[in-house]
Scaffold this motif. Structure first.
Motif, PDB file in Angstrom:
ATOM      1  N   ASN A 129       0.805  -1.217   0.000  1.00 34.58           N
ATOM      2  CA  ASN A 129       0.000   0.000   0.000  1.00 34.58           C
ATOM      3  C   ASN A 129       0.841   1.272   0.000  1.00 34.58           C
ATOM      4  O   ASN A 129       0.315   2.363   0.145  1.00 34.58           O
ATOM      5  CB  ASN A 129      -0.929  -0.021   1.236  1.00 34.58           C
ATOM      6  N   VAL A 130       2.171   1.124  -0.168  1.00 33.04           N
ATOM      7  CA  VAL A 130       3.057   2.296  -0.137  1.00 33.04           C
ATOM      8  C   VAL A 130       3.249   2.789  -1.569  1.00 33.04           C
ATOM      9  O   VAL A 130       4.149   2.342  -2.288  1.00 33.04           O
ATOM     10  CB  VAL A 130       4.413   1.959   0.508  1.00 33.04           C
ATOM     11  N   HIS A 131       2.386   3.715  -1.986  1.00 32.77           N
ATOM     12  CA  HIS A 131       2.411   4.206  -3.366  1.00 32.77           C
ATOM     13  C   HIS A 131       2.991   5.612  -3.462  1.00 32.77           C
ATOM     14  O   HIS A 131       2.827   6.282  -4.477  1.00 32.77           O
ATOM     15  CB  HIS A 131       0.993   4.187  -3.945  1.00 32.77           C
ATOM     16  N   GLN A 132       3.666   6.050  -2.411  1.00 36.24           N
ATOM     17  CA  GLN A 132       4.258   7.386  -2.397  1.00 36.24           C
ATOM     18  C   GLN A 132       5.459   7.360  -1.452  1.00 36.24           C
ATOM     19  O   GLN A 132       5.712   6.363  -0.794  1.00 36.24           O
ATOM     20  CB  GLN A 132       3.226   8.407  -1.908  1.00 36.24           C
ATOM     21  N   ALA A 133       6.203   8.454  -1.431  1.00 40.05           N
ATOM     22  CA  ALA A 133       7.358   8.532  -0.533  1.00 40.05           C
ATOM     23  C   ALA A 133       6.901   8.345   0.910  1.00 40.05           C
ATOM     24  O   ALA A 133       5.857   8.869   1.319  1.00 40.05           O
ATOM     25  CB  ALA A 133       8.056   9.875  -0.695  1.00 40.05           C
ATOM     26  N   ALA A 134       7.657   7.573   1.673  1.00 39.76           N
ATOM     27  CA  ALA A 134       7.267   7.264   3.048  1.00 39.76           C
ATOM     28  C   ALA A 134       8.476   7.274   3.965  1.00 39.76           C
ATOM     29  O   ALA A 134       9.612   7.044   3.526  1.00 39.76           O
ATOM     30  CB  ALA A 134       6.580   5.906   3.104  1.00 39.76           C
ATOM     31  N   ASN A 192       6.784  -2.980  -2.607  1.00 45.76           N
ATOM     32  CA  ASN A 192       6.100  -1.773  -3.055  1.00 45.76           C
ATOM     33  C   ASN A 192       6.856  -1.078  -4.189  1.00 45.76           C
ATOM     34  O   ASN A 192       6.656   0.118  -4.434  1.00 45.76           O
ATOM     35  CB  ASN A 192       5.928  -0.814  -1.870  1.00 45.76           C
ATOM     36  N   ASN A 193       7.737  -1.832  -4.857  1.00 45.94           N
ATOM     37  CA  ASN A 193       8.507  -1.300  -5.988  1.00 45.94           C
ATOM     38  C   ASN A 193       9.322  -0.072  -5.608  1.00 45.94           C
ATOM     39  O   ASN A 193       9.418   0.901  -6.367  1.00 45.94           O
ATOM     40  CB  ASN A 193       7.572  -0.970  -7.161  1.00 45.94           C
ATOM     41  N   GLY A 194       9.907  -0.125  -4.432  1.00 45.71           N
ATOM     42  CA  GLY A 194      10.743   0.967  -3.979  1.00 45.71           C
ATOM     43  C   GLY A 194      12.016   0.438  -3.351  1.00 45.71           C
ATOM     44  O   GLY A 194      12.333  -0.755  -3.453  1.00 45.71           O
ATOM     45  N   ARG A 244      11.449   5.614  -4.400  1.00 42.33           N
ATOM     46  CA  ARG A 244      11.362   4.889  -5.659  1.00 42.33           C
ATOM     47  C   ARG A 244      12.526   5.283  -6.557  1.00 42.33           C
ATOM     48  O   ARG A 244      13.051   6.384  -6.466  1.00 42.33           O
ATOM     49  CB  ARG A 244      10.038   5.185  -6.366  1.00 42.33           C
ATOM     50  N   ASN A 245      12.942   4.320  -7.394  1.00 43.54           N
ATOM     51  CA  ASN A 245      13.973   4.567  -8.411  1.00 43.54           C
ATOM     52  C   ASN A 245      15.298   5.045  -7.840  1.00 43.54           C
ATOM     53  O   ASN A 245      15.966   5.907  -8.390  1.00 43.54           O
ATOM     54  CB  ASN A 245      13.476   5.598  -9.440  1.00 43.54           C
ATOM     55  N   GLU A 246      15.660   4.476  -6.674  1.00 48.76           N
ATOM     56  CA  GLU A 246      16.962   4.736  -6.095  1.00 48.76           C
ATOM     57  C   GLU A 246      17.588   3.407  -5.724  1.00 48.76           C
ATOM     58  O   GLU A 246      16.916   2.393  -5.635  1.00 48.76           O
ATOM     59  CB  GLU A 246      16.859   5.621  -4.854  1.00 48.76           C
ATOM     60  N   VAL A 247      18.885   3.406  -5.502  1.00 56.81           N
ATOM     61  CA  VAL A 247      19.587   2.179  -5.144  1.00 56.81           C
ATOM     62  C   VAL A 247      19.908   2.183  -3.668  1.00 56.81           C
ATOM     63  O   VAL A 247      20.552   3.102  -3.174  1.00 56.81           O
ATOM     64  CB  VAL A 247      20.892   2.038  -5.966  1.00 56.81           C
ATOM     65  N   SER A 248      19.449   1.164  -2.972  1.00 62.05           N
ATOM     66  CA  SER A 248      19.723   1.051  -1.539  1.00 62.05           C
ATOM     67  C   SER A 248      21.096   0.444  -1.322  1.00 62.05           C
ATOM     68  O   SER A 248      21.546  -0.424  -2.071  1.00 62.05           O
ATOM     69  CB  SER A 248      18.666   0.170  -0.859  1.00 62.05           C
TER      70      SER A 248
END
Length: 252
Positions: A129-134, A192-194, A244-248
């Motif tokens: 359910n995490v569809h935004q920055a959190a 969550n694709n992040g 999203r779209n970053e490398v951990s």
């Protein structure tokens, strides 16, 4: 979405059936148990994990089953008493237990498994359910084994999880068990694709330590509501962010 973490999810026209399960072995009062504890406590802590996993989704618990690897008298009876006590703590005393014990073989070590069944509409579920920055917050500390006996009253409770689920700032809630906070934080982000971007001050040892019987609860909170959330829950500890779209830099 047939399986998420330790949950199985079955889609129905009217909603979803969910199951969560857990097992404890070697905790009890039998000859070959690794840690001596009352069988009631073994039952309680085993059910706690599966119940928290279910409640954290927003689903309603509808059934609980147990499989006790011990005789009914006296061990099984005491484990079942612990299960019933844990249901009361979760305000689920109306749920009737169904299960089985081992009556054919003499058992030298205690084990108990539980299966929790829940139901929810799709709209009620807080899964992926995490569809935004959190911002990711943690409640509690990772403890296991004998530490649990000393700090049981410090573990997050059912009431906290239920409040978090109802909080509009909270996107998702995840109990942490044996795999530790780092694993669950990264998995939460991945599902969550992040990616999880940890705070620079985090201690690697603590982040990877087992949290035993769900002694830590994670809450992914909308980034723009993180400040008021922290004022409401000052005991929450910030672990980092989900982007999203970053490398951990953390290993998955």
């Amino acid at each position: 979405m047939p399986q998420v973490r330790d949950l199985s999810i079955i889609d129905l026209p009217s909603g979803c059936i969910l199951t969560s399960c857990d097992i404890s072995a070697g905790f009890g009062e039998k000859l070959h148990d690794s840690l001596t504890v009352a069988p009631e406590l073994t039952g309680q802590l085993t059910l706690r994990v599966a119940l928290l996993e279910m409640i954290a989704t927003g689903a309603e618990v509808v059934a609980v089953s147990d499989v006790v690897g011990a005789e009914m008298e006296p061990t099984g009876r005491r484990i079942i008493a612990g299960l019933e006590n844990e249901l009361k703590k979760a305000n689920l005393a109306h749920i009737e237990l169904n299960g089985s014990t081992e009556e054919n073989m003499e058992v030298a070590a205690t084990s108990v498994g539980v299966l929790v069944t829940g139901f929810a509409t799709r709209a009620a579920l807080k899964i992926t359910n995490v569809h935004q920055a959190a911002i990711l917050f943690a409640f509690g500390e990772p403890i296991v084994g004998a530490e649990v006996l000393q700090k049981m009253d410090q573990m997050p409770d059912y009431q906290l999880v239920k409040r978090l689920i109802k909080n509009n700032a909270v996107l998702e809630v995840v109990p942490v068990g044996s795999k530790g906070m780092a694993y669950e934080a990264n998995l939460l982000a991945h599902l969550n694709n992040g990616v999880f971007i940890p705070d620079d001050t985090l201690n690697d040892e603590k982040m990877n330590k087992t949290a035993g019987p769900a002694s830590v609860i994670l809450a992914a909170v909308k980034a723009d509501l993180a400040a008021p959330f922290l004022k409401e829950y000052p005991s929450a500890k910030c672990l980092g962010a989900i982007h999203r779209n970053e490398v951990s830099t953390w290993e998955k």
